[in-house]
Write a protein that holds these residues in place. Structure first.
Motif, PDB file in Angstrom:
ATOM      1  N   SER A 112      52.439  64.583  51.106  1.00 17.17           N
ATOM      2  CA  SER A 112      51.831  66.149  51.127  1.00 17.17           C
ATOM      3  C   SER A 112      51.880  66.570  52.641  1.00 17.17           C
ATOM      4  O   SER A 112      51.832  67.873  52.874  1.00 17.17           O
ATOM      5  CB  SER A 112      50.427  66.315  50.532  1.00 17.17           C
ATOM      6  OG  SER A 112      49.649  65.439  51.403  1.00 17.17           O
ATOM      7  N   ASN A 113      52.159  65.732  53.282  1.00 15.76           N
ATOM      8  CA  ASN A 113      51.916  65.925  54.803  1.00 15.76           C
ATOM      9  C   ASN A 113      53.223  66.422  55.309  1.00 15.76           C
ATOM     10  O   ASN A 113      53.606  66.489  56.552  1.00 15.76           O
ATOM     11  CB  ASN A 113      51.541  64.975  55.609  1.00 15.76           C
ATOM     12  CG  ASN A 113      52.237  63.521  55.735  1.00 15.76           C
ATOM     13  OD1 ASN A 113      53.392  63.578  55.156  1.00 15.76           O
ATOM     14  ND2 ASN A 113      51.678  62.538  56.235  1.00 15.76           N
ATOM     15  N   GLY A 114      54.459  66.674  54.582  1.00 17.21           N
ATOM     16  CA  GLY A 114      55.787  67.227  54.967  1.00 17.21           C
ATOM     17  C   GLY A 114      56.490  65.989  55.430  1.00 17.21           C
ATOM     18  O   GLY A 114      57.830  66.361  55.395  1.00 17.21           O
TER      19      GLY A 114
ATOM     20  N   GLY B  88      51.607  69.312  48.504  1.00 17.99           N
ATOM     21  CA  GLY B  88      52.534  69.401  49.558  1.00 17.99           C
ATOM     22  C   GLY B  88      53.124  70.577  49.641  1.00 17.99           C
ATOM     23  O   GLY B  88      52.860  71.758  49.239  1.00 17.99           O
ATOM     24  N   VAL B  89      54.639  70.504  50.025  1.00 21.48           N
ATOM     25  CA  VAL B  89      55.187  71.867  50.538  1.00 21.48           C
ATOM     26  C   VAL B  89      56.493  71.660  49.442  1.00 21.48           C
ATOM     27  O   VAL B  89      57.429  70.724  49.190  1.00 21.48           O
ATOM     28  CB  VAL B  89      55.722  71.645  51.894  1.00 21.48           C
ATOM     29  CG1 VAL B  89      56.621  73.145  52.125  1.00 21.48           C
ATOM     30  CG2 VAL B  89      54.643  71.755  52.815  1.00 21.48           C
TER      31      VAL B  89
ATOM     32  N   SER C 234      58.661  77.859  51.750  1.00 19.84           N
ATOM     33  CA  SER C 234      57.661  76.709  51.904  1.00 19.84           C
ATOM     34  C   SER C 234      56.123  77.308  51.148  1.00 19.84           C
ATOM     35  O   SER C 234      55.405  77.635  51.662  1.00 19.84           O
ATOM     36  CB  SER C 234      57.305  76.955  53.186  1.00 19.84           C
ATOM     37  OG  SER C 234      58.311  76.600  54.280  1.00 19.84           O
TER      38      SER C 234
ATOM     39  N   ARG D 188      52.990  76.091  49.299  1.00 18.33           N
ATOM     40  CA  ARG D 188      52.197  74.734  49.739  1.00 18.33           C
ATOM     41  C   ARG D 188      51.118  75.039  48.413  1.00 18.33           C
ATOM     42  O   ARG D 188      50.498  75.933  47.945  1.00 18.33           O
ATOM     43  CB  ARG D 188      51.484  75.075  50.898  1.00 18.33           C
ATOM     44  CG  ARG D 188      52.536  75.422  52.024  1.00 18.33           C
ATOM     45  CD  ARG D 188      51.635  75.550  53.355  1.00 18.33           C
ATOM     46  NE  ARG D 188      52.475  75.332  54.597  1.00 18.33           N
ATOM     47  CZ  ARG D 188      52.976  74.305  55.133  1.00 18.33           C
ATOM     48  NH1 ARG D 188      52.391  73.015  54.633  1.00 18.33           N
ATOM     49  NH2 ARG D 188      53.905  74.276  56.327  1.00 18.33           N
TER      50      ARG D 188
ATOM     51  N   ASP E 159      47.660  72.691  47.857  1.00 17.50           N
ATOM     52  CA  ASP E 159      46.802  71.543  48.378  1.00 17.50           C
ATOM     53  C   ASP E 159      46.073  70.778  47.312  1.00 17.50           C
ATOM     54  O   ASP E 159      46.599  70.817  46.166  1.00 17.50           O
ATOM     55  CB  ASP E 159      45.577  72.423  49.164  1.00 17.50           C
ATOM     56  CG  ASP E 159      44.506  72.945  48.206  1.00 17.50           C
ATOM     57  OD1 ASP E 159      44.723  73.078  46.989  1.00 17.50           O
ATOM     58  OD2 ASP E 159      43.697  73.913  48.720  1.00 17.50           O
TER      59      ASP E 159
ATOM     60  N   ALA F  83      52.103  80.906  49.424  1.00 14.25           N
ATOM     61  CA  ALA F  83      53.396  80.935  50.061  1.00 14.25           C
ATOM     62  C   ALA F  83      53.555  82.427  50.696  1.00 14.25           C
ATOM     63  O   ALA F  83      53.005  83.383  49.999  1.00 14.25           O
ATOM     64  CB  ALA F  83      54.412  80.734  49.001  1.00 14.25           C
TER      65      ALA F  83
ATOM     66  N   HIS G  14      59.788  69.630  45.348  1.00 14.25           N
ATOM     67  CA  HIS G  14      58.930  69.075  46.330  1.00 14.25           C
ATOM     68  C   HIS G  14      59.970  68.767  47.475  1.00 14.25           C
ATOM     69  O   HIS G  14      60.893  68.229  47.141  1.00 14.25           O
ATOM     70  CB  HIS G  14      58.042  67.982  45.831  1.00 14.25           C
ATOM     71  CG  HIS G  14      57.082  67.761  46.879  1.00 14.25           C
ATOM     72  ND1 HIS G  14      57.224  67.274  47.877  1.00 14.25           N
ATOM     73  CD2 HIS G  14      55.748  67.832  46.559  1.00 14.25           C
ATOM     74  CE1 HIS G  14      56.006  67.050  48.803  1.00 14.25           C
ATOM     75  NE2 HIS G  14      55.224  67.519  47.678  1.00 14.25           N
TER      76      HIS G  14
END
Length: 337
Positions: free
Chosen positions: A80-82, A249-250, A265, A267, A269, A276, A336
Motif C-alpha cells: 500500500s505504500n506504493g 494502496g494506489v 492514482s 487511493r 486507505d 481520487a 492495483h
C-alpha cells in the motif's frame, strides 16, 4: 538500490497473540488446511527507526498458484505504500529459489556446503537448530546486486497461541542473520523472534531488529520492524477473517462508455475510504470519493454528479459500472499499482 532478504520481506505475522501453553490440543484451528490459489493474507507493518517514530503500511500476499507435483508456488505481494509488487518462487516448502521485485529479478543460489532452507525441517522439536547460507543475485536493467546471506535459527517452544482470528498451533523460534549488499557496500545484521503457524506454514507475530553498517565504519542505523496479520481469506480455513485493508494502496482506474477517462492514482486507505482526482475526455478534471467494504463492495460519487459502483474482487483487480446524468452510462476497471 537496497533490498532486504526475501524471507524477511515475506514474513507473515499475526498481532494481538497470547500464549496458551505448550502445544495443546485445544486449538480451534483444524489439523490440516489446504492452501489454494486466491487465498490472501493481509498485514500491517510498523517500521520504527531507533529514536524515531514508526511508519505504518499495509500489504497483501495473494497465493497465485501451487504446483502440487513439485511443491512450487508463486506468491504475489501488493504494497500500500506504493512499492512495486513482489513475486516469490519456491522450489519446495521454505526453499526460495527466486524472486521478482518490480523490475528487479533475483535468483538464489546456495553457498558451498550450505542450505537455502530458512526454517527447520520437520519433525519440529524444542531446541532444534538449523543454519543456511546463500547469495541472491538481483538484476535491474544493467545493474547487478549480490546479497550474500548467512543465518541460523533455533526453536524455542511449541505452543498454542490465540488471536482475533482464533487459536493457532504454533512454534516460537529465533533467527539471526547477516547480509552483505555488494552494491551499497553495507552489512545488515538481523535478529528476530517469531511465531509460526504449523498448520498453514505461515509466520505469526514476528519482531525483527535490523542494524545496518557500511564497510568504511561509522555508527549502525538501527530499525525495528513489527508485522501483524490483520486478516486472511483462506477457503479451507473456518476462521478466515476478511479485512478491508487487503485493498489498501494506489490503483489505476479506467472507464469507458458515454465518456472515457481515467483515475490514474485512486487511493484506498486501510479503513476502506476511496479518493481520487480523475480526468474526463468530455468534462475535464473531477474528484471521486467513496468507500469499499471488507467483502469488496464499492460505491462512490464524483464532483460532477456521476455514481460509480462495483466490486473489488481481489487485492489486485476491480470492475464495475458508472451512471451519469441524461442517460450517460459505462463500465470501469481498475488494477492495483
Amino acid at each position: 538500490m537496497r533490498l532486504s532478504a526475501p524471507q524477511f520481506l515475506s514474513l507473515l505475522s499475526l498481532g494481538l497473540l497470547s500464549a496458551c501453553g505448550g502445544g495443546g490440543s485445544d486449538s480451534s484451528e483444524p489439523d490440516t488446511v489446504t492452501l489454494a490459489a486466491g487465498d490472501t493474507f493481509t498485514y500491517q507493518r510498523v517500521v520504527t527507526p531507533e529514536g524515531g517514530s514508526g511508519t505504518t503500511s499495509h500489504f497483501t500476499e495473494a497465493l497465485a498458484s501451487i504446483n502440487l507435483v513439485n511443491g512450487k508456488s508463486t506468491r504475489i505481494h501488493t504494497f500500500s505504500n506504493g512499492a512495486a509488487g513482489r513475486t516469490l518462487q519456491y522450489a519446495s516448502t521454505d526453499v526460495l529459489s527466486g524472486a521478482t521485485y518490480g523490475s528487479t529479478n533475483c535468483v538464489r543460489t546456495a553457498n558451498a556446503g550450505a542450505s537455502t532452507r530458512t526454517f527447520a525441517a520437520p519433525p519440529l522439536a524444542t531446541e532444534q537448530t538449523w543454519t543456511y547460507g546463500y547469495v541472491d543475485t538481483c538484476t535491474t536493467g544493467a545493474a547487478v546486486t549480490a546479497l550474500s546471506v548467512t543465518g541460523s535459527g533455533r526453536i524455542i517452544a511449541l505452543e498454542t497461541v490465540s488471536g482475533t482470528a482464533g487459536s493457532f498451533q504454533a512454534v516460537r523460534y529465533a533467527l539471526n542473520e547477516m547480509e552483505f549488499n555488494s552494491a551499497a557496500s553495507t552489512y545488515t545484521q538481523r535478529s528476530a523472534t517469531c511465531l509460526r503457524d504449523t498448520v498453514m506454514g505461515i509466520v505469526l507475530s514476528c519482531t525483527t531488529r535490523e542494524a545496518v553498517t557500511t564497510e568504511v565504519g561509522g555508527p549502525a542505523v538501527v530499525t525495528t520492524l513489527q508485522t501483524d496479520l490483520i486478516g486472511f481469506k483462506v477457503a479451507d480455513h473456518p476462521a478466515s477473517v476478511s479485512t478491508v485493508a487487503r485493498f489498501a494502496g494506489v490503483w489505476s482506474l479506467d472507464y469507458t462508455g458515454s465518456d472515457t477517462g481515467e483515475c490514474a492514482s485512486l487511493r484506498v486507505d486501510a479503513d476502506g475510504l476511496v479518493s481520487a482526482t480523475c480526468a474526463s475526455d468530455l468534462s475535464g478534471d473531477f474528484t471521486l470519493a467513496g468507500t469499499v467494504s471488507s467483502n469488496g463492495a464499492f460505491s462512490a460519487t464524483t464532483s460532477h454528479g456521476r455514481n460509480f459502483s462495483g466490486t473489488f474482487s481481489s487485492p489486485s483487480t476491480a470492475t464495475g459500472n458508472w451512471l451519469g446524468t441524461v442517460g450517460a452510462v459505462g463500465a470501469w476497471s481498475a488494477t492495483h499499482r
